[in-house]
Design a protein around this motif. Structure first.
Motif, PDB file in Angstrom:
ATOM      1  N   LEU A 195     -25.329  62.288  17.538  1.00  0.00           N
ATOM      2  CA  LEU A 195     -25.445  61.709  18.883  1.00  0.00           C
ATOM      3  C   LEU A 195     -26.328  60.466  18.880  1.00  0.00           C
ATOM      4  O   LEU A 195     -25.992  59.446  19.481  1.00  0.00           O
ATOM      5  CB  LEU A 195     -26.041  62.741  19.844  1.00  0.00           C
ATOM      6  N   ILE A 196     -27.442  60.566  18.160  1.00  0.00           N
ATOM      7  CA  ILE A 196     -28.398  59.462  18.158  1.00  0.00           C
ATOM      8  C   ILE A 196     -27.800  58.222  17.486  1.00  0.00           C
ATOM      9  O   ILE A 196     -28.003  57.096  17.948  1.00  0.00           O
ATOM     10  CB  ILE A 196     -29.761  59.891  17.529  1.00  0.00           C
ATOM     11  N   ASN A 197     -27.055  58.446  16.426  1.00  0.00           N
ATOM     12  CA  ASN A 197     -26.397  57.343  15.723  1.00  0.00           C
ATOM     13  C   ASN A 197     -25.424  56.616  16.665  1.00  0.00           C
ATOM     14  O   ASN A 197     -25.425  55.386  16.751  1.00  0.00           O
ATOM     15  CB  ASN A 197     -25.654  57.901  14.498  1.00  0.00           C
ATOM     16  N   VAL A 198     -24.639  57.399  17.394  1.00  0.00           N
ATOM     17  CA  VAL A 198     -23.662  56.801  18.317  1.00  0.00           C
ATOM     18  C   VAL A 198     -24.385  56.042  19.432  1.00  0.00           C
ATOM     19  O   VAL A 198     -23.994  54.937  19.811  1.00  0.00           O
ATOM     20  CB  VAL A 198     -22.728  57.887  18.895  1.00  0.00           C
ATOM     21  N   LYS A 199     -25.457  56.651  19.946  1.00  0.00           N
ATOM     22  CA  LYS A 199     -26.203  56.049  21.049  1.00  0.00           C
ATOM     23  C   LYS A 199     -26.769  54.683  20.637  1.00  0.00           C
ATOM     24  O   LYS A 199     -26.613  53.687  21.354  1.00  0.00           O
ATOM     25  CB  LYS A 199     -27.346  56.993  21.445  1.00  0.00           C
ATOM     26  N   VAL A 200     -27.399  54.659  19.470  1.00  0.00           N
ATOM     27  CA  VAL A 200     -27.995  53.409  18.981  1.00  0.00           C
ATOM     28  C   VAL A 200     -26.910  52.368  18.712  1.00  0.00           C
ATOM     29  O   VAL A 200     -27.006  51.210  19.122  1.00  0.00           O
ATOM     30  CB  VAL A 200     -28.841  53.676  17.706  1.00  0.00           C
ATOM     31  N   ARG A 201     -25.841  52.821  18.058  1.00  0.00           N
ATOM     32  CA  ARG A 201     -24.759  51.905  17.703  1.00  0.00           C
ATOM     33  C   ARG A 201     -24.073  51.337  18.948  1.00  0.00           C
ATOM     34  O   ARG A 201     -23.706  50.165  18.980  1.00  0.00           O
ATOM     35  CB  ARG A 201     -23.714  52.620  16.861  1.00  0.00           C
ATOM     36  N   ALA A 202     -23.901  52.196  19.955  1.00  0.00           N
ATOM     37  CA  ALA A 202     -23.223  51.757  21.185  1.00  0.00           C
ATOM     38  C   ALA A 202     -24.005  50.621  21.828  1.00  0.00           C
ATOM     39  O   ALA A 202     -23.425  49.632  22.289  1.00  0.00           O
ATOM     40  CB  ALA A 202     -23.077  52.926  22.142  1.00  0.00           C
ATOM     41  N   HIS A 203     -25.321  50.767  21.838  1.00  0.00           N
ATOM     42  CA  HIS A 203     -26.181  49.730  22.424  1.00  0.00           C
ATOM     43  C   HIS A 203     -26.107  48.442  21.598  1.00  0.00           C
ATOM     44  O   HIS A 203     -25.879  47.353  22.151  1.00  0.00           O
ATOM     45  CB  HIS A 203     -27.624  50.254  22.499  1.00  0.00           C
ATOM     46  N   ARG A 204     -26.235  48.596  20.294  1.00  0.00           N
ATOM     47  CA  ARG A 204     -26.222  47.419  19.411  1.00  0.00           C
ATOM     48  C   ARG A 204     -24.864  46.708  19.446  1.00  0.00           C
ATOM     49  O   ARG A 204     -24.795  45.484  19.440  1.00  0.00           O
ATOM     50  CB  ARG A 204     -26.511  47.837  17.969  1.00  0.00           C
ATOM     51  N   ALA A 205     -23.799  47.517  19.476  1.00  0.00           N
ATOM     52  CA  ALA A 205     -22.447  46.932  19.468  1.00  0.00           C
ATOM     53  C   ALA A 205     -22.211  46.121  20.739  1.00  0.00           C
ATOM     54  O   ALA A 205     -21.635  45.032  20.684  1.00  0.00           O
ATOM     55  CB  ALA A 205     -21.408  48.044  19.363  1.00  0.00           C
ATOM     56  N   ARG A 206     -22.692  46.619  21.860  1.00  0.00           N
ATOM     57  CA  ARG A 206     -22.491  45.889  23.117  1.00  0.00           C
ATOM     58  C   ARG A 206     -23.295  44.585  23.112  1.00  0.00           C
ATOM     59  O   ARG A 206     -22.808  43.545  23.559  1.00  0.00           O
ATOM     60  CB  ARG A 206     -22.898  46.764  24.297  1.00  0.00           C
ATOM     61  N   GLN A 207     -24.508  44.685  22.585  1.00  0.00           N
ATOM     62  CA  GLN A 207     -25.331  43.475  22.480  1.00  0.00           C
ATOM     63  C   GLN A 207     -24.643  42.445  21.579  1.00  0.00           C
ATOM     64  O   GLN A 207     -24.616  41.256  21.894  1.00  0.00           O
ATOM     65  CB  GLN A 207     -26.721  43.804  21.902  1.00  0.00           C
ATOM     66  N   ALA A 208     -24.077  42.933  20.478  1.00  0.00           N
ATOM     67  CA  ALA A 208     -23.402  42.033  19.530  1.00  0.00           C
ATOM     68  C   ALA A 208     -22.201  41.367  20.200  1.00  0.00           C
ATOM     69  O   ALA A 208     -22.002  40.155  20.059  1.00  0.00           O
ATOM     70  CB  ALA A 208     -22.960  42.820  18.305  1.00  0.00           C
ATOM     71  N   LEU A 209     -21.428  42.142  20.954  1.00  0.00           N
ATOM     72  CA  LEU A 209     -20.257  41.583  21.639  1.00  0.00           C
ATOM     73  C   LEU A 209     -20.694  40.527  22.651  1.00  0.00           C
ATOM     74  O   LEU A 209     -20.094  39.449  22.753  1.00  0.00           O
ATOM     75  CB  LEU A 209     -19.462  42.691  22.343  1.00  0.00           C
ATOM     76  N   ARG A 210     -21.753  40.843  23.373  1.00  0.00           N
ATOM     77  CA  ARG A 210     -22.258  39.896  24.389  1.00  0.00           C
ATOM     78  C   ARG A 210     -22.704  38.594  23.739  1.00  0.00           C
ATOM     79  O   ARG A 210     -22.447  37.513  24.257  1.00  0.00           O
ATOM     80  CB  ARG A 210     -23.418  40.531  25.164  1.00  0.00           C
ATOM     81  N   ARG A 211     -23.374  38.724  22.590  1.00  0.00           N
ATOM     82  CA  ARG A 211     -23.837  37.525  21.877  1.00  0.00           C
ATOM     83  C   ARG A 211     -22.639  36.660  21.455  1.00  0.00           C
ATOM     84  O   ARG A 211     -22.659  35.443  21.606  1.00  0.00           O
ATOM     85  CB  ARG A 211     -24.644  37.929  20.639  1.00  0.00           C
ATOM     86  N   ILE A 212     -21.600  37.351  20.971  1.00  0.00           N
ATOM     87  CA  ILE A 212     -20.400  36.620  20.521  1.00  0.00           C
ATOM     88  C   ILE A 212     -19.777  35.875  21.700  1.00  0.00           C
ATOM     89  O   ILE A 212     -19.400  34.707  21.587  1.00  0.00           O
ATOM     90  CB  ILE A 212     -19.369  37.618  19.903  1.00  0.00           C
ATOM     91  N   LEU A 213     -19.711  36.548  22.833  1.00  0.00           N
ATOM     92  CA  LEU A 213     -19.096  35.924  24.010  1.00  0.00           C
ATOM     93  C   LEU A 213     -19.950  34.764  24.532  1.00  0.00           C
ATOM     94  O   LEU A 213     -19.422  33.721  24.909  1.00  0.00           O
ATOM     95  CB  LEU A 213     -18.868  36.969  25.112  1.00  0.00           C
ATOM     96  N   ILE A 214     -21.267  34.962  24.535  1.00  0.00           N
ATOM     97  CA  ILE A 214     -22.169  33.897  25.035  1.00  0.00           C
ATOM     98  C   ILE A 214     -22.085  32.665  24.129  1.00  0.00           C
ATOM     99  O   ILE A 214     -21.975  31.544  24.605  1.00  0.00           O
ATOM    100  CB  ILE A 214     -23.636  34.409  25.112  1.00  0.00           C
ATOM    101  N   ASP A 215     -22.102  32.925  22.808  1.00  0.00           N
ATOM    102  CA  ASP A 215     -22.108  31.799  21.865  1.00  0.00           C
ATOM    103  C   ASP A 215     -20.812  30.997  21.872  1.00  0.00           C
ATOM    104  O   ASP A 215     -20.769  29.884  21.363  1.00  0.00           O
ATOM    105  CB  ASP A 215     -22.350  32.317  20.429  1.00  0.00           C
ATOM    106  N   ASN A 216     -19.752  31.589  22.383  1.00  0.00           N
ATOM    107  CA  ASN A 216     -18.453  30.917  22.249  1.00  0.00           C
ATOM    108  C   ASN A 216     -17.775  30.523  23.553  1.00  0.00           C
ATOM    109  O   ASN A 216     -16.575  30.269  23.541  1.00  0.00           O
ATOM    110  CB  ASN A 216     -17.508  31.799  21.429  1.00  0.00           C
ATOM    111  N   HIS A 217     -18.503  30.567  24.614  1.00  0.00           N
ATOM    112  CA  HIS A 217     -17.798  30.103  25.827  1.00  0.00           C
ATOM    113  C   HIS A 217     -18.438  28.833  26.391  1.00  0.00           C
ATOM    114  O   HIS A 217     -19.524  28.464  26.031  1.00  0.00           O
ATOM    115  CB  HIS A 217     -17.717  31.221  26.866  1.00  0.00           C
TER     116      HIS A 217
END
Lengths: 217, 102
Positions: A195-217
């Motif tokens: 559970l903890i692995n998924v929780k941490v990853r879910a947060h990091r993955a969303r942050q990573a996606l947001r960074r990708i979107l911010i950097d490219n629009h």
């Protein structure tokens, strides 16, 4: 008695999650049929596995179709059913077969991206069309217009472009949690992670996606 | 500025979520099921033999654990019931040896 209780609660979860269940598979009705089929297959009637394939192939291709490129769906679905057959001894029957096979499908797709990790697949840049699509989404004032934009070809391509930049782990978690709306617990069960692995990853993955979107629009 | 950026990203995220859910279910090529069944028939003896090996490993482990358990219990019972020479000698030694401050 205990198994029945677990099954009922699992079904409850499944019914609340339309994205992972197949609307064409009447889950409640098929459980007893599945048990009968599985008994026969375990007794050596291998050819009865074709009935399970027919029953669940739409369910599996729906999951896979959202995770791997269109030209790799056939072979991935193929692998899912072979894995399901080989691992049939591990199927305890505490969860419905559909849920179990969904878990195999999710993990097979994760493995698909893991094996491609070393291949250095180039991430193509966004084209003018994609940039225009992003601008149109950002400019849309109503939800209806935004929804209309989401059904365009460019939407799927931008999504694929963004996912291609994530690690296989982040991609798997982001797809389940953020794109499909599964809970942390369900995601952990589907991927076989803590559970903890998924929780941490879910947060990091969303942050990573947001960074990708911010950097490219 | 920050709020505006968040709103922008949230809008894009919503559109991407909808794009993901709107993906059509792909169709499998004709003859796909037969090909899977062919591989499964091929995998069947292998899967059975793997099951057999796994079963043998567990059975061997079970037998070994039982033997160890029996041996341990037997040794414990034997050492408890037999005249305990070692313990007797130790008690004798303690009785004979004067303590440091005696």
């Amino acid at each position: 008695m205990c198994a029945r209780a677990v099954r009922t609660s699992t079904l409850g979860v499944l019914e609340m999650q339309p994205s992972m269940t197949d609307e064409t598979v009447p889950v409640l009705k098929t459980i007893s049929d599945d048990e009968d089929l599985l008994r026969r297959i375990r007794r050596g009637e291998i050819d009865r596995f074709v009935d399970l394939i027919d029953r669940y192939k739409d369910h599996v291709t729906r999951i896979i179709g959202r995770r791997v490129p269109a030209d790799r769906v056939d072979e991935t679905a193929h692998e899912v059913f072979v894995r399901a057959y080989v691992g049939l001894a591990q199927f305890s029957g505490l969860v419905p077969f559909g849920h179990w096979v969904a878990s195999i499908a999710v993990r097979t797709c994760y493995d698909f991206w893991r094996t491609r990790k070393g291949e250095e697949v180039p991430v193509s840049a966004l084209t003018t069309e994609h940039q225009q699509w992003i601008e149109q989404v950002l400019a849309s004032r109503s939800d209806d217009h935004c929804s209309e934009q989401a059904h365009r070809r460019e939407a799927a391509e931008v999504l694929e472009w963004a996912l291609a930049q994530l690690s296989p782990e982040n991609r798997a978690v982001l797809t389940l949690v953020h794109l499909e709306g599964h809970s942390i617990r369900e995601t952990a069960q589907l991927l076989g992670w803590s559970l903890i692995n998924v929780k941490v990853r879910a947060h990091r993955a969303r942050q990573a996606l947001r960074r990708i979107l911010i950097d490219n629009h | 500025m920050m709020a505006s950026n968040d709103e922008t990203i949230a809008k894009l995220e919503r559109a991407l979520i909808e794009a993901h859910r709107a993906r059509p279910t792909p169709l499998l090529r004709p003859g796909w099921t037969e090909q899977v069944m062919q591989d499964i028939r091929h995998a069947a003896p292998q899967a059975e033999s793997e099951d057999g090996v796994e079963c043998l490993i567990w059975r061997t482990a079970g037998i070994a654990a039982t033997i160890v358990l029996i041996a341990t219990v037997s040794w414990a019972v034997w050492s408890w019931t037999s005249p305990n020479e070692g313990m007797g000698l130790l008690i004798e030694e303690l009785e004979v040896t004067p303590l440091v401050f005696d």
